[in-house]
Design an enzyme around this catalytic site. Sequence first.
Site, PDB file in Angstrom:
ATOM      1  N   GLY A 138     -12.634  73.126 -19.554  1.00 16.29           N
ATOM      2  CA  GLY A 138     -14.088  73.152 -19.364  1.00 16.29           C
ATOM      3  C   GLY A 138     -14.500  73.506 -17.951  1.00 16.29           C
ATOM      4  O   GLY A 138     -15.453  72.956 -17.416  1.00 16.29           O
ATOM      5  N   ALA A 186     -14.583  79.153 -16.994  1.00 13.95           N
ATOM      6  CA  ALA A 186     -14.090  79.979 -18.097  1.00 13.95           C
ATOM      7  C   ALA A 186     -14.395  79.319 -19.435  1.00 13.95           C
ATOM      8  O   ALA A 186     -14.884  79.975 -20.372  1.00 13.95           O
ATOM      9  CB  ALA A 186     -12.590  80.201 -17.945  1.00 13.95           C
ATOM     10  N   SER A 222     -10.677  67.789 -19.623  1.00 18.99           N
ATOM     11  CA  SER A 222     -10.225  66.531 -19.045  1.00 18.99           C
ATOM     12  C   SER A 222     -10.872  66.346 -17.676  1.00 18.99           C
ATOM     13  O   SER A 222     -10.603  67.110 -16.746  1.00 18.99           O
ATOM     14  CB  SER A 222      -8.699  66.577 -18.905  1.00 18.99           C
ATOM     15  N   VAL A 247     -13.961  76.094  -7.209  1.00 18.84           N
ATOM     16  CA  VAL A 247     -14.452  77.150  -6.322  1.00 18.84           C
ATOM     17  C   VAL A 247     -14.796  78.362  -7.202  1.00 18.84           C
ATOM     18  O   VAL A 247     -14.506  78.358  -8.384  1.00 18.84           O
ATOM     19  CB  VAL A 247     -13.416  77.572  -5.251  1.00 18.84           C
ATOM     20  N   ALA A 255     -18.935  83.571  -5.674  1.00 17.06           N
ATOM     21  CA  ALA A 255     -19.489  84.913  -5.466  1.00 17.06           C
ATOM     22  C   ALA A 255     -19.175  85.782  -6.677  1.00 17.06           C
ATOM     23  O   ALA A 255     -18.112  85.659  -7.283  1.00 17.06           O
ATOM     24  CB  ALA A 255     -18.883  85.530  -4.211  1.00 17.06           C
ATOM     25  N   LYS A 270     -26.839  88.401  -3.846  1.00 18.98           N
ATOM     26  CA  LYS A 270     -25.739  89.009  -3.092  1.00 18.98           C
ATOM     27  C   LYS A 270     -25.853  90.530  -3.212  1.00 18.98           C
ATOM     28  O   LYS A 270     -25.880  91.070  -4.318  1.00 18.98           O
ATOM     29  CB  LYS A 270     -24.407  88.522  -3.678  1.00 18.98           C
ATOM     30  N   LEU A 279      -8.457  81.623 -15.266  1.00 17.65           N
ATOM     31  CA  LEU A 279      -7.259  81.565 -14.424  1.00 17.65           C
ATOM     32  C   LEU A 279      -5.986  81.462 -15.257  1.00 17.65           C
ATOM     33  O   LEU A 279      -4.910  81.807 -14.777  1.00 17.65           O
ATOM     34  CB  LEU A 279      -7.370  80.389 -13.453  1.00 17.65           C
ATOM     35  N   THR A 315     -13.865  89.001  -8.262  1.00 15.69           N
ATOM     36  CA  THR A 315     -13.712  89.615  -9.582  1.00 15.69           C
ATOM     37  C   THR A 315     -13.308  88.635 -10.689  1.00 15.69           C
ATOM     38  O   THR A 315     -13.261  89.029 -11.856  1.00 15.69           O
ATOM     39  CB  THR A 315     -12.647  90.730  -9.510  1.00 15.69           C
TER      40      THR A 315
HETATM   41  C1  LIG Z   1      -9.622  79.890  -3.612  1.00 19.59           C
HETATM   42  C2  LIG Z   1     -10.359  80.482  -4.763  1.00 19.59           C
HETATM   43  C3  LIG Z   1     -11.584  81.091  -4.557  1.00 19.59           C
HETATM   44  C4  LIG Z   1     -12.273  81.680  -5.632  1.00 19.59           C
HETATM   45  N1  LIG Z   1     -13.443  82.332  -5.422  1.00 19.59           N
HETATM   46  C5  LIG Z   1     -14.017  83.015  -6.430  1.00 19.59           C
HETATM   47  C6  LIG Z   1     -15.199  83.771  -6.254  1.00 19.59           C
HETATM   48  O1  LIG Z   1     -15.797  83.791  -5.193  1.00 19.59           O
HETATM   49  N2  LIG Z   1     -15.683  84.464  -7.313  1.00 19.59           N
HETATM   50  C7  LIG Z   1     -15.079  84.456  -8.527  1.00 19.59           C
HETATM   51  O2  LIG Z   1     -15.535  85.146  -9.449  1.00 19.59           O
HETATM   52  N3  LIG Z   1     -14.007  83.687  -8.749  1.00 19.59           N
HETATM   53  C8  LIG Z   1     -13.450  82.985  -7.734  1.00 19.59           C
HETATM   54  N4  LIG Z   1     -12.343  82.228  -7.971  1.00 19.59           N
HETATM   55  C9  LIG Z   1     -11.853  82.090  -9.330  1.00 19.59           C
HETATM   56  C10 LIG Z   1     -12.698  81.065 -10.075  1.00 19.59           C
HETATM   57  O3  LIG Z   1     -12.651  79.835  -9.408  1.00 19.59           O
HETATM   58  C11 LIG Z   1     -12.191  80.898 -11.488  1.00 19.59           C
HETATM   59  O4  LIG Z   1     -12.026  82.143 -12.098  1.00 19.59           O
HETATM   60  C12 LIG Z   1     -13.181  80.124 -12.324  1.00 19.59           C
HETATM   61  O5  LIG Z   1     -13.572  78.946 -11.693  1.00 19.59           O
HETATM   62  C13 LIG Z   1     -12.610  79.796 -13.671  1.00 19.59           C
HETATM   63  O6  LIG Z   1     -11.624  78.844 -13.588  1.00 19.59           O
HETATM   64  P1  LIG Z   1     -11.053  78.300 -14.959  1.00 19.59           P
HETATM   65  O7  LIG Z   1     -12.169  77.785 -15.774  1.00 19.59           O
HETATM   66  O8  LIG Z   1     -10.178  79.346 -15.551  1.00 19.59           O
HETATM   67  O9  LIG Z   1     -10.098  77.126 -14.482  1.00 19.59           O
HETATM   68  P2  LIG Z   1     -10.446  75.632 -13.959  1.00 19.59           P
HETATM   69  O10 LIG Z   1     -11.698  75.589 -13.190  1.00 19.59           O
HETATM   70  O11 LIG Z   1      -9.203  75.163 -13.289  1.00 19.59           O
HETATM   71  O12 LIG Z   1     -10.668  74.796 -15.282  1.00 19.59           O
HETATM   72  C14 LIG Z   1      -9.593  74.387 -16.087  1.00 19.59           C
HETATM   73  C15 LIG Z   1     -10.095  73.402 -17.123  1.00 19.59           C
HETATM   74  O13 LIG Z   1      -9.027  73.079 -17.986  1.00 19.59           O
HETATM   75  C16 LIG Z   1      -8.971  71.687 -18.130  1.00 19.59           C
HETATM   76  N5  LIG Z   1      -7.611  71.304 -18.459  1.00 19.59           N
HETATM   77  C17 LIG Z   1      -6.459  71.687 -17.856  1.00 19.59           C
HETATM   78  N6  LIG Z   1      -5.409  71.129 -18.464  1.00 19.59           N
HETATM   79  C18 LIG Z   1      -5.906  70.369 -19.467  1.00 19.59           C
HETATM   80  C19 LIG Z   1      -5.331  69.526 -20.444  1.00 19.59           C
HETATM   81  N7  LIG Z   1      -4.021  69.319 -20.506  1.00 19.59           N
HETATM   82  N8  LIG Z   1      -6.143  68.893 -21.313  1.00 19.59           N
HETATM   83  C20 LIG Z   1      -7.492  69.056 -21.275  1.00 19.59           C
HETATM   84  N9  LIG Z   1      -8.096  69.863 -20.368  1.00 19.59           N
HETATM   85  C21 LIG Z   1      -7.304  70.494 -19.474  1.00 19.59           C
HETATM   86  C22 LIG Z   1      -9.447  71.143 -16.783  1.00 19.59           C
HETATM   87  O14 LIG Z   1      -9.856  69.819 -16.872  1.00 19.59           O
HETATM   88  C23 LIG Z   1     -10.602  72.108 -16.534  1.00 19.59           C
HETATM   89  O15 LIG Z   1     -11.748  71.662 -17.262  1.00 19.59           O
HETATM   90  C24 LIG Z   1     -11.687  81.611  -6.925  1.00 19.59           C
HETATM   91  C25 LIG Z   1     -10.480  80.939  -7.127  1.00 19.59           C
HETATM   92  C26 LIG Z   1      -9.809  80.379  -6.062  1.00 19.59           C
HETATM   93  C27 LIG Z   1      -8.503  79.681  -6.304  1.00 19.59           C
END
Ligand SMILES: Cc1cc2nc3c(=O)[nH]c(=O)nc-3n(C[C@H](O)[C@H](O)[C@H](O)COP(=O)(O)OP(=O)(O)OC[C@H]3O[C@@H](n4cnc5c(N)ncnc54)[C@H](O)[C@@H]3O)c2cc1C
Length: 502
Positions: free
Chosen positions: A14, A17, A40, A48, A51, A79, A334, A345
Amino acid sequence: MTPDPVKDIVIVGGGSAGWMTAAALANATQGACRITLIESEEIGTVGVGEATIPPVKYFNSRLGIDEATFLKETSGTFKLGIQFIDWHRKGEAYFHPFGQYGAEFDDVPFYQYWIREFVAGRTRDLDNYSMAWAASAAGKFQHPAREKRLIQSTFDYAYHFDATLYARYLRKYAEARGVRRIAGRVTGAAQDSETGFIQSVSMETGETISGDLFIDCTGFFGLLIEKTLKTGFEDWSHWLPCNRAVAVPCKPGGTIDPYTKSTAKKAGWQWRIPLQHRIGNGYVYCSDHLSAEEAEAELLSSIEGEPLAEPRHLRFQTGRRKQFWNANVVAIGLSAGFMEPLESTSLHLIQYGIMRLLAMFPAKDMSPLLRDEYNALTAAEYERIRDFLILHYKATERRDDAFWRYCADMNIPDRLQYKIDHFRTHGMIVSDERELFHNPSWIAVYIGQGVHPERAPALSGLRPSVPVEQRMQQVRKAMNDAVTAMPEHRQFIETYCKSALQ
Ligand SMILES: Cc1cc2nc3c(=O)[nH]c(=O)nc-3n(C[C@H](O)[C@H](O)[C@H](O)COP(=O)(O)OP(=O)(O)OC[C@H]3O[C@@H](n4cnc5c(N)ncnc54)[C@H](O)[C@@H]3O)c2cc1C
């Protein structure tokens, strides 16, 4: 026989993405599928990602999200591009604008005339011909004009926003459209012994949740796509060597810059992203060349306001999953891959993954044809973006630190070398089909990083009678006049957010 339709979709994760996927699927399937999102709070999100790039507007508008409401809810700002400081050489800066350079005055693109003037030694500064930079430098913003003949129509925009607030906003949106949320940790997955398809995931509590289609949004964990399906990862760290970041928000000043700043540092680069209520800062670096303590100290010493939280350290590996869609699991966010945040991106790739999935929405049998096409298109998108990012590192003239010497000397993908050769030889921009970054983006980085053409594109030289210098002066004057009439960015946001829907 028509295969059974997908009825049950389970999204694990959650973060941005997970909630972007839930919101878009709920909007598109209109109640025909049961959608469950499991997250979770104990694990949390990466926290983070502030942008974006212009296509994010289409994602929001497809969901029917009012822009002013969105900015108000996410503490967002506008932006107009990214300023790159010290990337080419220390003490130099250039701007990667959203939108075009200049304004076309005949059928030869403006940038080709600019190159003609540049090669002849009559102009140096490309930024002077960008409407996005003119507004950015003055700290101003208003929406681009729709009337194509106006200079105010030549720029585009995206947003800076608080990604956690965005996920929260989309959660409200998705839950209002029937998405069921389950809080808790997923600990395992049951697979069909023949097909390998995931049938259900099990929770720490012992509960199992079954589904036809699973979306892995578990971030760097890649819980289903990797831990369960062992899909494999293509490592790109030899081309994009940064693998750590430390982030800290700080208090904002009075004005709000309508652009991101990226400043090259000893072993990576530092971002500065202005939101309404804070400035996001972070140092992205390579752990072979800098320790976490050094990075944190450098970051804290170069932010302009009081820190609003403890610095947060993150680890990552650049690259992509070998398949984004494997069996009945699609990895989005991610969990699919990460190429570091240099050109903002990642949220775009989430949006791209969702839109592709909707365009190729499968039945329960998960047609391998759909899966292969999805994987091929997504891989190509990742690779085009990857090459654009590599260009920033490769084309540096910095040799002051080992990190930058590594970047300047590294081998690069053949396709990128081919593109650089074209530009250097005759100022031609090789643009791949479906390229996310169009000609102005490539020319901004080429020129900004010192990849200079030896010759101008031939057609621009065949027209000696075109009064190019005069036209260029007119463009600059029109830009200056337009910027003078624009409101300050902060003032524009305050007025605009007041118009938000309740
Ligand atoms: C340093 C940094 C800077 C960034 N800056 C930018 C930016 O400027 N612009 C941009 O477009 N993107 C940026 N990004 C990328 C951006 O942060 C991610 O693409 C975006 O936040 C999506 O993350 P996510 O939802 O894939 O993962 P996460 O935010 O890590 O979410 C993962 C989810 O999965 C859940 N989860 C994991 N394991 C389990 C489990 N076993 N059971 C239940 N739930 C679970 C977690 O609780 C969480 O809810 C950056 C990334 C980094 C590392």
